[in-house]
Design an enzyme around this catalytic site. Sequence first.
Site, PDB file in Angstrom:
ATOM      1  N   GLY A  50       3.024 -12.447  -1.929  1.00  0.00           N
ATOM      2  CA  GLY A  50       2.773 -11.946  -3.285  1.00  0.00           C
ATOM      3  C   GLY A  50       4.102 -11.547  -3.919  1.00  0.00           C
ATOM      4  NE  ARG A  98      -0.190 -14.844   0.105  1.00  0.00           N
ATOM      5  CZ  ARG A  98      -0.595 -14.128  -0.947  1.00  0.00           C
ATOM      6  NH1 ARG A  98      -1.450 -14.634  -1.798  1.00  0.00           N
ATOM      7  NH2 ARG A  98      -0.145 -12.911  -1.137  1.00  0.00           N
ATOM      8  CG  ASP A 106       4.039  -6.509   7.638  1.00  0.00           C
ATOM      9  OD1 ASP A 106       5.230  -6.156   7.650  1.00  0.00           O
ATOM     10  OD2 ASP A 106       3.101  -5.788   7.984  1.00  0.00           O
ATOM     11  CB  THR A 160       5.138  -6.192  -0.897  1.00  0.00           C
ATOM     12  OG1 THR A 160       3.811  -5.718  -1.159  1.00  0.00           O
ATOM     13  CG2 THR A 160       5.755  -5.301   0.164  1.00  0.00           C
ATOM     14  CG  ASP A 173       0.637  -4.241  -1.339  1.00  0.00           C
ATOM     15  OD1 ASP A 173       0.393  -4.158  -2.557  1.00  0.00           O
ATOM     16  OD2 ASP A 173       0.214  -5.162  -0.621  1.00  0.00           O
ATOM     17  CG  ASP A 215       2.256  -3.452   2.872  1.00  0.00           C
ATOM     18  OD1 ASP A 215       3.385  -3.768   2.451  1.00  0.00           O
ATOM     19  OD2 ASP A 215       1.341  -4.277   3.030  1.00  0.00           O
ATOM     20  NE  ARG A 273      -1.952  -7.927   1.170  1.00  0.00           N
ATOM     21  CZ  ARG A 273      -1.750  -9.240   1.194  1.00  0.00           C
ATOM     22  NH1 ARG A 273      -2.295  -9.967   2.130  1.00  0.00           N
ATOM     23  NH2 ARG A 273      -1.017  -9.824   0.293  1.00  0.00           N
TER      24      ARG A 273
END
Length: 323
Positions: free
Chosen positions: A14, A75, A106, A128, A130, A132, A174
Amino acid sequence: MSAVKKIAILTSGGDSQGMNAAVRAVVRSGLFYGLEVYGIQRGYQGLLNNDIFAMDIRSVGDIIQRGGTILQSARCLEFKTPEGQQKGAQILRDRGIDGLVVIGGDGSYQGAEKLSKLGIKTMGLPGTIDNDISFTDYTIGFDTAVSIVVDAVNKLRDTMSSHERASVVEVMGRHCGDIALHAGLAAGAETILVPEVPFDLNEVADRMRQNFDNGKRHSIVIVAEGVGKGDDVVEAIKKRQPSLEPRATVLGHIQRGGSPTPFDRNLASRLGDFAVRSLIAGESNKACGMIGGEMVLTDIEKVVATKKQFNMELYELASRLSQ
Ligand code: ADP
Ligand code: F6P
């Protein structure tokens, strides 16, 4: 003596605001240190398609302020297979490219790890919204996404106050509640629902009703997508406390666009330059991050195997301030 001579860069997974600033930093630092720098279009898919081109100083002009990624992202399932990875490494070797900077999350990091095992020196940059990724306080794009959420909540407050209603705002992330947490604290949300902390929606609805009864004129609930849909939270609140007239807003991909904040641009610039200098110094299979304001390198294996720690202190602070 530099450990690499020709490096390439790709953006994967993303996209996030600040990826362009990172690409610019990698290209300009690489050229500054006398390397040849190549761009790979559309992530690992572009690598397998041999969609690779030389980048010069001007090729990254006028992009530091732009969202998205000029290298585009994709992707690529084929790259998850050992055959795909062999093919990718061979394409890089055939071109004499000995170093690769991967900007992504990741999954993209795992691709970089596989290539490093096949002899390509790799560096991962955390790209990202996120936040994360472990072993970095912040990821590139997170700060911009949080600003977008806060701006949206400011607007929602206006209309919710006029009607004395509750607003439920679903945000991205996410499986990670960081966007919800940081935006919720900054926007003064009454309730922040994240996957890291259990909650009871009946209790949430009752507390909201009580706060209205005590003079509150609006109520903001931020729901991280990892918890579920904003619409479902609205239904649950309606069922328990219909008088709150809750309304759902799903911010969606709006959170991933627009001009990056100065924080994201500077983070991306520092990380991009650090990645290049680390490759030159002979490092490989490492993730670049920022911890306590300092640039740090961590083994990619360790980063992908470690779940990012949720900041409970911040969560509790947001709860204390949200009466
Ligand atoms: P993100 O990098 O944002 O986590 P994805 O998980 O979609 O996004 O991963 C991006 C791309 O990285 C995938 O499309 C694939 O090409 C590659 N990738 C993901 N996981 C692996 C893996 N285990 N091994 C090799 N490549 C991978
Ligand atoms: O990882 C970034 C992210 O925007 C997540 O917050 C979200 O869950 C996901 O990507 C959305 O993916 P897509 O762009 O494929 O809909």
